[in-house]
Design a protein around this motif. Structure first.
Motif, PDB file in Angstrom:
ATOM      1  N   PHE A   1       6.304  -1.082  12.761  1.00 27.86           N
ATOM      2  CA  PHE A   1       6.843  -1.943  13.798  1.00 27.86           C
ATOM      3  C   PHE A   1       8.367  -1.838  13.747  1.00 27.86           C
ATOM      4  CE2 PHE A   1       2.694  -3.671  12.983  1.00 27.86           C
ATOM      5  CZ  PHE A   1       2.257  -4.191  14.196  1.00 27.86           C
ATOM      6  N   PRO A   2       9.051  -2.117  14.850  1.00 27.21           N
ATOM      7  CA  PRO A   2      10.516  -2.042  14.817  1.00 27.21           C
ATOM      8  C   PRO A   2      11.162  -2.948  13.785  1.00 27.21           C
ATOM      9  CG  PRO A   2       9.742  -2.121  17.087  1.00 27.21           C
ATOM     10  CD  PRO A   2       8.549  -2.386  16.219  1.00 27.21           C
ATOM     11  N   ASP A   3      10.522  -4.097  13.507  1.00 29.18           N
ATOM     12  CA  ASP A   3      11.117  -5.060  12.583  1.00 29.18           C
ATOM     13  C   ASP A   3      10.465  -5.079  11.210  1.00 29.18           C
ATOM     14  OD1 ASP A   3       8.676  -6.086  13.502  1.00 29.18           O
ATOM     15  OD2 ASP A   3       9.334  -8.161  13.189  1.00 29.18           O
ATOM     16  N   HIS A   4       9.376  -4.324  11.054  1.00 30.45           N
ATOM     17  CA  HIS A   4       8.594  -4.477   9.829  1.00 30.45           C
ATOM     18  C   HIS A   4       7.666  -3.287   9.654  1.00 30.45           C
ATOM     19  CE1 HIS A   4       7.399  -7.150   6.582  1.00 30.45           C
ATOM     20  NE2 HIS A   4       6.132  -6.874   6.814  1.00 30.45           N
ATOM     21  N   ARG A   5       7.482  -2.871   8.421  1.00 33.32           N
ATOM     22  CA  ARG A   5       6.511  -1.825   8.110  1.00 33.32           C
ATOM     23  C   ARG A   5       5.355  -2.449   7.349  1.00 33.32           C
ATOM     24  NH1 ARG A   5       9.681   1.198   5.769  1.00 33.32           N
ATOM     25  NH2 ARG A   5       9.298   0.715   3.582  1.00 33.32           N
ATOM     26  N   ILE A   6       4.124  -2.150   7.745  1.00 33.34           N
ATOM     27  CA  ILE A   6       2.927  -2.649   7.056  1.00 33.34           C
ATOM     28  C   ILE A   6       2.357  -1.475   6.261  1.00 33.34           C
ATOM     29  CG2 ILE A   6       0.733  -3.845   7.312  1.00 33.34           C
ATOM     30  CD1 ILE A   6       3.041  -5.384   8.499  1.00 33.34           C
ATOM     31  N   PRO A   7       2.678  -1.383   4.962  1.00 37.46           N
ATOM     32  CA  PRO A   7       2.304  -0.182   4.206  1.00 37.46           C
ATOM     33  C   PRO A   7       0.826  -0.137   3.850  1.00 37.46           C
ATOM     34  CG  PRO A   7       3.432  -1.748   2.780  1.00 37.46           C
ATOM     35  CD  PRO A   7       3.474  -2.329   4.170  1.00 37.46           C
ATOM     36  N   LEU A   8       0.362   1.071   3.614  1.00 36.71           N
ATOM     37  CA  LEU A   8      -1.018   1.285   3.198  1.00 36.71           C
ATOM     38  C   LEU A   8      -1.246   0.772   1.777  1.00 36.71           C
ATOM     39  CD1 LEU A   8      -3.841   2.612   3.509  1.00 36.71           C
ATOM     40  CD2 LEU A   8      -2.778   4.782   2.826  1.00 36.71           C
ATOM     41  N   HIS A   9      -0.263   0.955   0.916  1.00 37.49           N
ATOM     42  CA  HIS A   9      -0.362   0.525  -0.478  1.00 37.49           C
ATOM     43  C   HIS A   9       0.768  -0.460  -0.783  1.00 37.49           C
ATOM     44  CE1 HIS A   9      -2.097   4.685  -0.443  1.00 37.49           C
ATOM     45  NE2 HIS A   9      -3.055   4.062  -1.085  1.00 37.49           N
ATOM     46  N   PRO A  10       0.603  -1.303  -1.777  1.00 39.00           N
ATOM     47  CA  PRO A  10       1.681  -2.220  -2.162  1.00 39.00           C
ATOM     48  C   PRO A  10       2.965  -1.445  -2.452  1.00 39.00           C
ATOM     49  CG  PRO A  10      -0.349  -2.799  -3.305  1.00 39.00           C
ATOM     50  CD  PRO A  10      -0.613  -1.501  -2.610  1.00 39.00           C
ATOM     51  N   THR A  11       4.105  -2.023  -2.097  1.00 41.93           N
ATOM     52  CA  THR A  11       5.362  -1.308  -2.259  1.00 41.93           C
ATOM     53  C   THR A  11       5.678  -1.000  -3.727  1.00 41.93           C
ATOM     54  OG1 THR A  11       6.537  -3.428  -2.215  1.00 41.93           O
ATOM     55  CG2 THR A  11       6.349  -2.212  -0.134  1.00 41.93           C
ATOM     56  N   ARG A  12       5.099  -1.752  -4.649  1.00 43.94           N
ATOM     57  CA  ARG A  12       5.294  -1.440  -6.076  1.00 43.94           C
ATOM     58  C   ARG A  12       4.796  -0.032  -6.375  1.00 43.94           C
ATOM     59  NH1 ARG A  12       6.840  -0.323 -10.521  1.00 43.94           N
ATOM     60  NH2 ARG A  12       6.585  -1.566 -12.418  1.00 43.94           N
ATOM     61  N   ILE A  13       3.822   0.424  -5.590  1.00 44.60           N
ATOM     62  CA  ILE A  13       3.314   1.785  -5.733  1.00 44.60           C
ATOM     63  C   ILE A  13       3.971   2.714  -4.715  1.00 44.60           C
ATOM     64  CG2 ILE A  13       1.266   3.238  -5.455  1.00 44.60           C
ATOM     65  CD1 ILE A  13      -0.381   0.959  -6.622  1.00 44.60           C
ATOM     66  N   SER A  14       3.874   2.364  -3.421  1.00 44.98           N
ATOM     67  CA  SER A  14       4.261   3.301  -2.372  1.00 44.98           C
ATOM     68  C   SER A  14       5.756   3.561  -2.300  1.00 44.98           C
ATOM     69  CB  SER A  14       3.767   2.789  -1.014  1.00 44.98           C
ATOM     70  OG  SER A  14       4.362   1.550  -0.687  1.00 44.98           O
ATOM     71  N   GLU A  15       6.583   2.586  -2.694  1.00 47.59           N
ATOM     72  CA  GLU A  15       8.021   2.763  -2.611  1.00 47.59           C
ATOM     73  C   GLU A  15       8.686   2.757  -3.977  1.00 47.59           C
ATOM     74  OE1 GLU A  15       9.813   0.111   0.174  1.00 47.59           O
ATOM     75  OE2 GLU A  15       8.316   0.487   1.731  1.00 47.59           O
ATOM     76  N   ASP A  16       7.846   2.825  -5.014  1.00 46.39           N
ATOM     77  CA  ASP A  16       8.399   2.757  -6.372  1.00 46.39           C
ATOM     78  C   ASP A  16       7.658   3.713  -7.293  1.00 46.39           C
ATOM     79  OD1 ASP A  16       9.627   2.043  -8.725  1.00 46.39           O
ATOM     80  OD2 ASP A  16       8.835   0.004  -8.801  1.00 46.39           O
ATOM     81  N   ALA A  17       6.590   3.233  -7.923  1.00 47.32           N
ATOM     82  CA  ALA A  17       5.994   3.977  -9.029  1.00 47.32           C
ATOM     83  C   ALA A  17       5.386   5.314  -8.634  1.00 47.32           C
ATOM     84  CB  ALA A  17       4.933   3.106  -9.713  1.00 47.32           C
ATOM     85  N   ALA A  18       4.845   5.444  -7.419  1.00 48.62           N
ATOM     86  CA  ALA A  18       4.218   6.696  -6.997  1.00 48.62           C
ATOM     87  C   ALA A  18       5.131   7.545  -6.119  1.00 48.62           C
ATOM     88  CB  ALA A  18       2.920   6.401  -6.249  1.00 48.62           C
ATOM     89  N   SER A  19       6.184   6.954  -5.576  1.00 47.69           N
ATOM     90  CA  SER A  19       7.074   7.658  -4.660  1.00 47.69           C
ATOM     91  C   SER A  19       7.903   8.697  -5.410  1.00 47.69           C
ATOM     92  CB  SER A  19       7.995   6.657  -3.968  1.00 47.69           C
ATOM     93  OG  SER A  19       8.897   7.306  -3.112  1.00 47.69           O
ATOM     94  N   LEU A  20       8.113   9.846  -4.786  1.00 54.64           N
ATOM     95  CA  LEU A  20       8.858  10.936  -5.427  1.00 54.64           C
ATOM     96  C   LEU A  20      10.363  10.717  -5.244  1.00 54.64           C
ATOM     97  CD1 LEU A  20       6.625  13.988  -4.453  1.00 54.64           C
ATOM     98  CD2 LEU A  20       6.428  12.425  -6.393  1.00 54.64           C
ATOM     99  N   LEU A  21      10.834   9.609  -5.742  1.00 53.36           N
ATOM    100  CA  LEU A  21      12.248   9.258  -5.674  1.00 53.36           C
ATOM    101  C   LEU A  21      13.041  10.114  -6.654  1.00 53.36           C
ATOM    102  CD1 LEU A  21      11.701   5.402  -5.638  1.00 53.36           C
ATOM    103  CD2 LEU A  21      12.535   6.765  -3.708  1.00 53.36           C
ATOM    104  N   PRO A  22      14.286  10.446  -6.325  1.00 53.19           N
ATOM    105  CA  PRO A  22      15.051  11.343  -7.190  1.00 53.19           C
ATOM    106  C   PRO A  22      15.306  10.746  -8.570  1.00 53.19           C
ATOM    107  CG  PRO A  22      16.454  10.381  -5.487  1.00 53.19           C
ATOM    108  CD  PRO A  22      15.046  10.029  -5.129  1.00 53.19           C
ATOM    109  N   GLY A  23      15.204  11.620  -9.569  1.00 52.75           N
ATOM    110  CA  GLY A  23      15.510  11.231 -10.931  1.00 52.75           C
ATOM    111  C   GLY A  23      14.389  10.585 -11.697  1.00 52.75           C
ATOM    112  N   GLU A  24      13.235  10.360 -11.054  1.00 54.18           N
ATOM    113  CA  GLU A  24      12.131   9.645 -11.689  1.00 54.18           C
ATOM    114  C   GLU A  24      10.951  10.578 -11.938  1.00 54.18           C
ATOM    115  OE1 GLU A  24      12.490   6.665 -12.671  1.00 54.18           O
ATOM    116  OE2 GLU A  24      14.354   6.169 -11.631  1.00 54.18           O
ATOM    117  N   PRO A  25      10.418  10.626 -13.161  1.00 49.41           N
ATOM    118  CA  PRO A  25       9.206  11.423 -13.406  1.00 49.41           C
ATOM    119  C   PRO A  25       8.006  10.792 -12.719  1.00 49.41           C
ATOM    120  CG  PRO A  25       9.809  10.178 -15.373  1.00 49.41           C
ATOM    121  CD  PRO A  25      10.912   9.969 -14.388  1.00 49.41           C
ATOM    122  N   ARG A  26       7.211  11.607 -12.032  1.00 46.84           N
ATOM    123  CA  ARG A  26       6.087  11.095 -11.255  1.00 46.84           C
ATOM    124  C   ARG A  26       4.875  12.031 -11.384  1.00 46.84           C
ATOM    125  NH1 ARG A  26       8.596   6.951 -11.283  1.00 46.84           N
ATOM    126  NH2 ARG A  26       9.520   5.887  -9.472  1.00 46.84           N
TER     127      ARG A  26
END
Length: 485
Positions: free
Chosen positions: A117-142
């Motif tokens: 949505f323009p004001d909000h994203r409804i993620p498939l997985h909790p953000t603790r996973i989708s935007e953190d622990a599982a996300s291929l963010l730089p510098g983090e082993p995954r």
């Protein structure tokens, strides 16, 4: 088509946000997470299943829209010994965090896809996973599924291998940064190779008879000043990045078809009547389609910035209707499709590169990982496969409904109070069943809406540049209508 934006005043932003909240309630889309899901996500983030193979020294990089944190894919490209190229493509290993039959799994099957949505994203997985622990963010082993795709000098695949691996992305880029670096001659070896391999894969697509439609799409974005509505057509860098994803999806499809079990993304070939209709439209729009010129070659020859061409390309999207998912497991009596191909790609294909945002990709990944390792496909995956196509079809419908409703709302807000004003427009569609009715596209503001003509079909010539008058703009019903002058 150049990207054009029109800003909504700050007062309108709050009103739009309230309408978006009502839309989510009406569609029964819930942003909240059950406590059991959040607790399980926290535990999984702290103790994921980690692979034995360590590939963290591989200097991977990601290419995503600015600000994205749910990073599914990372890549590394190099020259292959003896000639050609080697592509490493890492995909987030969501199954390392999601327990089959657990709370996260059940909630993901209910949500199916990330909704935007323009004001909000409804993620498939909790953000603790989708935007953190599982996300291929730089510098983090995954944990990841790491593909090795070896290509000949012309971009043809000679080897596709897959293994679970621990990876680390070394840098995060966006499409504009990649494009600037290549255009200005400042691209490093990795970006230069992405451009080279991307172009080679586009040539492979051309040789197969595949095609990507360069149709500009409407885009809604919230900024500090309000909402932005514009047209966006993918640039070359978007295409190169997409080609790496498509390459992986086709390798996954081949792997699953050879094993007799999996999940494909299919699109049947359009009937001959559909192409005959397009030929009639091409003649009406003065689009030169010589006899014997294949449809994909015609599309590649058209400049979408030309209004007549843009109208024709809009009509071509009808050939893409009918895409869906097909599950198969021949050992359990679920046969593979007789024609497993995706007509637009001219090859079998599987969605497997966006598991953080799309439910079906996790199941395709698990099949591929097991087959590549010479192991049995997990029972939980086999048992789930038959139901996945229907789940994904429902998710696709809901995602399309959300996207269209959001654009309709912002369009109506932009034009509310301007009834009676005249605008320049291009006729991009005509209703064959209702003469004098069609769809027009404004360049300023970036609006597409229904248009009626009291003068009949002659006043709505497909591809024509016409003047229209705003007849209605109602945010409450998300309705915009024009009348041809």
């Amino acid at each position: 088509m150049p990207r054009r934006k029109l800003r909504v005043k700050a007062a309108d932003s709050a009103r739009i946000n309230a309408e978006l909240a009502e839309l989510r309630a009406r569609l029964e889309i819930h942003a909240e997470w059950p406590e059991a899901v959040l607790a399980e996500a926290e535990e999984a983030a702290e103790r994921p299943r980690l692979p034995e193979y360590d590939a963290t020294d591989l200097p991977l990089f990601t290419v995503d829209p600015p600000g994205s944190r749910d990073l599914d894919q990372a890549m590394h490209l190099t020259h292959r010994p003896g000639g050609g190229y080697r592509v490493y493509y890492a995909i987030a290993d969501v199954a390392a965090f999601v327990r089959p039959g657990g709370a996260i799994d059940a909630e993901a099957r209910r949500r199916v896809e990330t909704l935007y949505f323009p004001d909000h994203r409804i993620p498939l997985h909790p953000t603790r996973i989708s935007e953190d622990a599982a996300s291929l963010l730089p510098g983090e082993p995954r944990p990841a599924l790491l593909w090795q795709l070896d290509l000949e000098a012309d971009g043809a695949v000679v080897l596709a291998d897959l293994r679970r691996a621990l990876v680390r992305s070394h840098r995060r880029l966006d499409y504009a940064a990649v494009q600037r670096a290549v255009d200005l001659g400042g691209a490093d070896e990795q970006l230069a190779l992405l451009a080279t391999v991307g172009r080679l894969r586009e040539e492979q697509e051309r040789a197969r008879g595949g095609i990507s439609l360069p149709v500009p799409e409407q885009e809604v974005e919230e900024t500090l000043h309000g909402y932005v509505l514009g047209y966006r057509a993918p640039g070359p860098a978007d295409g190169w990045n997409a080609q790496i994803s498509l390459l992986t999806g086709m390798a996954a499809a081949d792997l699953m078809l050879d094993a007799g079990v999996g999940l494909l993304r299919t699109l049947p070939a359009a009937p001959a009547a559909a192409y005959e209709r397009l030929r009639r439209i091409a003649r009406a729009l003065d689009v030169d389609w010589p006899e014997g010129l294949p449809y994909p070659e015609l599309i590649r020859s058209l400049d979408p910035d030309v209004p007549l061409n843009a109208a024709f390309l809009n009509e071509c999207t009808g050939l893409l209707r009918g895409a869906g998912y097909r599950a198969f497991d021949e050992s359990r009596g679920l046969p593979a499709p007789g024609d497993p191909g995706h007509a637009a790609l001219a090859a079998p294909y599987a969605h497997c590169t966006a598991p953080l945002r799309r439910l079906g990709d996790r199941f395709a990944q698990e099949v591929c990982a097991a087959v590549a390792a010479g192991e049995d496909v997990p029972d939980w995956t086999r048992e789930a496969l038959p139901a996945v196509p229907a789940l994904m079809a429902g998710g696709d419908r809901r995602s399309g409904e959300v996207e269209r409703a959001c654009v309709d709302l912002v369009e109506a807000e932009l034009l509310a109070g301007r009834e009676g004003e005249d605008f320049a427009a291009v006729v991009i569609d005509v209703d064959e069943k209702r003469p004098g009715s069609g769809t027009v596209q404004l360049r300023e503001p970036a609006v597409r809406a229904r248009c009626e003509s009291a003068g009949g079909p002659a006043a709505l010539p497909l591809g024509g540049l016409i003047r229209v008058r705003l007849a209605a703009a109602d945010p409450a019903t998300r309705t915009v209508r024009f009348a041809a002058l």
